[in-house]
Design an enzyme around this catalytic site. Structure first.
Site, PDB file in Angstrom:
ATOM      1  N   HIS A 109      26.793  -2.681  38.397  1.00 40.55           N
ATOM      2  CA  HIS A 109      27.404  -3.735  39.209  1.00 40.55           C
ATOM      3  C   HIS A 109      27.363  -5.092  38.499  1.00 40.55           C
ATOM      4  O   HIS A 109      26.378  -5.811  38.583  1.00 40.55           O
ATOM      5  CB  HIS A 109      26.649  -3.807  40.538  1.00 40.55           C
ATOM      6  CG  HIS A 109      27.320  -4.649  41.577  1.00 40.55           C
ATOM      7  ND1 HIS A 109      27.141  -4.439  42.923  1.00 40.55           N
ATOM      8  CD2 HIS A 109      28.167  -5.711  41.479  1.00 40.55           C
ATOM      9  CE1 HIS A 109      27.847  -5.331  43.605  1.00 40.55           C
ATOM     10  NE2 HIS A 109      28.475  -6.123  42.742  1.00 40.55           N
ATOM     11  N   HIS A 159      29.936  -8.666  37.333  1.00 41.78           N
ATOM     12  CA  HIS A 159      31.204  -9.408  37.405  1.00 41.78           C
ATOM     13  C   HIS A 159      31.318 -10.215  36.114  1.00 41.78           C
ATOM     14  O   HIS A 159      30.759 -11.300  36.014  1.00 41.78           O
ATOM     15  CB  HIS A 159      31.204 -10.355  38.606  1.00 41.78           C
ATOM     16  CG  HIS A 159      31.039  -9.670  39.928  1.00 41.78           C
ATOM     17  ND1 HIS A 159      32.108  -9.310  40.716  1.00 41.78           N
ATOM     18  CD2 HIS A 159      29.934  -9.279  40.609  1.00 41.78           C
ATOM     19  CE1 HIS A 159      31.673  -8.733  41.830  1.00 41.78           C
ATOM     20  NE2 HIS A 159      30.356  -8.701  41.789  1.00 41.78           N
ATOM     21  N   ASP A 184      24.426  -7.104  40.259  1.00 38.83           N
ATOM     22  CA  ASP A 184      25.452  -7.968  40.854  1.00 38.83           C
ATOM     23  C   ASP A 184      25.534  -9.278  40.054  1.00 38.83           C
ATOM     24  O   ASP A 184      25.643 -10.363  40.629  1.00 38.83           O
ATOM     25  CB  ASP A 184      25.170  -8.256  42.334  1.00 38.83           C
ATOM     26  CG  ASP A 184      26.424  -8.721  43.073  1.00 38.83           C
ATOM     27  OD1 ASP A 184      27.500  -8.802  42.453  1.00 38.83           O
ATOM     28  OD2 ASP A 184      26.315  -9.011  44.276  1.00 38.83           O
TER      29      ASP A 184
HETATM   30  O1  DOR Z   1      27.613 -13.434  45.644  1.00 38.49           O
HETATM   31  C1  DOR Z   1      28.553 -12.759  45.283  1.00 38.49           C
HETATM   32  N1  DOR Z   1      29.271 -13.098  44.201  1.00 38.49           N
HETATM   33  N2  DOR Z   1      28.876 -11.674  45.989  1.00 38.49           N
HETATM   34  C2  DOR Z   1      29.999 -10.992  45.741  1.00 38.49           C
HETATM   35  O2  DOR Z   1      30.267 -10.058  46.456  1.00 38.49           O
HETATM   36  C3  DOR Z   1      30.919 -11.403  44.648  1.00 38.49           C
HETATM   37  C4  DOR Z   1      30.219 -12.194  43.647  1.00 38.49           C
HETATM   38  C5  DOR Z   1      31.122 -12.961  42.718  1.00 38.49           C
HETATM   39  O3  DOR Z   1      32.046 -12.350  42.174  1.00 38.49           O
HETATM   40  O4  DOR Z   1      30.869 -14.155  42.501  1.00 38.49           O
HETATM   41 ZN    ZN Z   2      29.340  -7.623  46.728  1.00 35.04          ZN
HETATM   42 ZN    ZN Z   3      29.253  -7.935  43.302  1.00 33.89          ZN
END
Ligand code: DOR
Ligand code: ZN
Ligand code: ZN
Length: 420
Positions: A73, A75, A290
């Site tokens: 996970h 980004h 994340d």
């Molecule tokens: O805090 C978050 N940031 N939660 C998410 O679901 C997306 C992520 C982001 O892409 O910045």
């Molecule tokens: Zn999320």
């Molecule tokens: Zn996420």
């Protein structure tokens, strides 16, 4: 060829009869990785002079050697938001953190919701990663189930947002959600509170395997536990920040109040405990960071959701091992073996003959204090500044190539992964 000498490898755990403490069982061995990048031999005293090939030798010095971490996970912001992070900077941060494979989320710009956009993302990432990677596809408000069927065998999952979060990918229409479930091989879901239960109902109705991202609350974990007991094909992920930080940490300063914002938000200390318990009893299957970097200026201006994580996840989880919350065997299950199994990643997640030589050498005696000034990620800060680790990543090895060693970075050899 790469020969790793004197590796301490975890082979299992046993219940120590007297103290009932779970301890790791280890062996000392050498590991040989062939020129194709696969583990060829795991045995003591492998001779480095047995054939004509040139063999590079690295001495693990009786430190632990574990499988490369798979972060399901992340980004990476590339394309479209590459001022926050890009494939090169994000994957470099992974290499430093012992992550040899990361799965990238679809809320990049444009959102990864059509086959064409996915292919452009693929082109854009080629030869720009220090470690291997895969892509999650996005479920879209404008029903894209046809696109999902086209790509489902070459992506990790369909990511579905059932709550509003960074990236505006919320899907609310029931029919659309149902079509997305029907046409996906595996759904990864951003669901909080009662949305977790909704997602479980859809998974049950359509028999689509479900991966619950970043569970953060006792009640959510209980929903997952119950669903597993009912035989639903379902998996759960937690982040290091939901284990190590709580909402109380936000009270430390106005800076922290702004920095420590993410979706789902930090919860109570009791929720932290529930998550640790769920790691131990097998309810939670994986650790995912994340990793969601935003610049400091953005974070300071107004509530901006997301924090970076790939550099620190392994070393923080090693603190959990040091504090006897979990065994190293369990850590490997959560961070390597289970992600490979759940996402059907081929030849990764375990140190065994025939698997890729994706390995991390860690020194569990060398603990240090995490500092913003050491951050590799483009965002330039870490939510763990001034926290102690449970060890240090010495080397990260990708398919037999040393990509990180003692603060130096080497070849950019990352490739897109294959699925079983
Ligand atoms: O805090 C978050 N940031 N939660 C998410 O679901 C997306 C992520 C982001 O892409 O910045
Ligand atoms: Zn999320
Ligand atoms: Zn996420």
């Amino acid at each position: 060829m790469l020969l790793i000498k004197n590796a301490k490898v975890v082979v299992g755990e046993y219940l120590e009869a007297l103290s009932l403490l779970e301890k790791d069982l280890t062996i000392i061995t050498d590991i040989l990785i062939n020129d194709e990048g696969f583990i060829e031999k795991i045995e003591k005293n492998i001779n480095s002079h047995t054939n004509n090939n040139t063999i590079q030798i690295i001495d693990a010095n009786f430190n632990y050697v574990i499988p490369g971490i798979i972060d399901p996970h992340t980004h990476m912001r590339d394309p479209g938001l590459s001022y926050k992070e890009d494939f090169l900077s994000g994957s470099k941060a992974c290499a430093k953190g012992g992550i040899t494979t990361f799965l990238d989320m679809p809320n990049t710009i444009p959102n990864t919701v059509t086959e064409n956009i996915l292919n452009e993302k693929r082109e854009n990432s080629k030869n720009r990663s220090y470690v291997d990677y895969g892509f999650h596809f996005g479920g879209s408000r404008k029903d894209n189930s046809i696109e999902i069927s086209k790509v489902k065998n070459s992506v990790a999952s369909t990511k579905l947002f059932l709550n509003m979060s960074t990236g505006d990918m919320l899907v609310e229409n029931i029919e659309t959600i149902e079509n997305i479930f029907k046409n996906s091989k595996l759904i990864s879901v951003h669901a909080e509170d009662e949305k977790v239960d909704n997602a479980i109902e859809f998974a049950d109705k359509f028999k689509t395997p479900l991966y619950l991202c970043h569970l953060s609350k006792r009640t959510e974990v209980e929903s997952l536990r119950k669903a597993k007991q009912n035989g639903i094909k379902i998996y759960g992920e937690v982040t290091p920040h939901h284990l190590f930080l709580s909402q109380e940490d936000r009270n430390d300063s106005t800076t922290k109040e702004l920095l420590l914002r993410m979706k789902p938000e930090l919860k109570s200390k009791d929720d932290n405990l529930a998550l640790w318990e769920a790691l131990k009893d097998g309810t939670i299957d994986t650790i995912g960071t994340d990793h969601a970097p935003h610049n400091l200026e953005e974070k300071m201006k107004s509530p901006t959701f997301g924090i970076p994580g790939v550099e620190n996840s392994l070393e923080l989880m090693l603190l959990g091992v040091k504090e006897n919350r979990i065994t190293l065997y369990k850590l490997i299950e959560l961070m390597c073996k289970n992600p490979a199994k759940i996402f059907n990643i081929s030849k990764k997640g375990e140190i065994k003959i025939g698997n890729y030589g994706d390995l991390v050498i860690i020194d569990t005696d060398n603990v240090y204090t995490i500092n913003n000034k050491d951050v590799i990620s483009k965002c330039g800060w870490t939510p763990y500044h001034s926290m102690k680790t449970g060890g240090t990543v010495i080397s990260t090895i990708l398919r037999g190539n040393i990509v990180y060693n003692n603060n130096s970075f080497y070849d950019i050899k990352g490739k897109e992964i294959k699925y079983l």
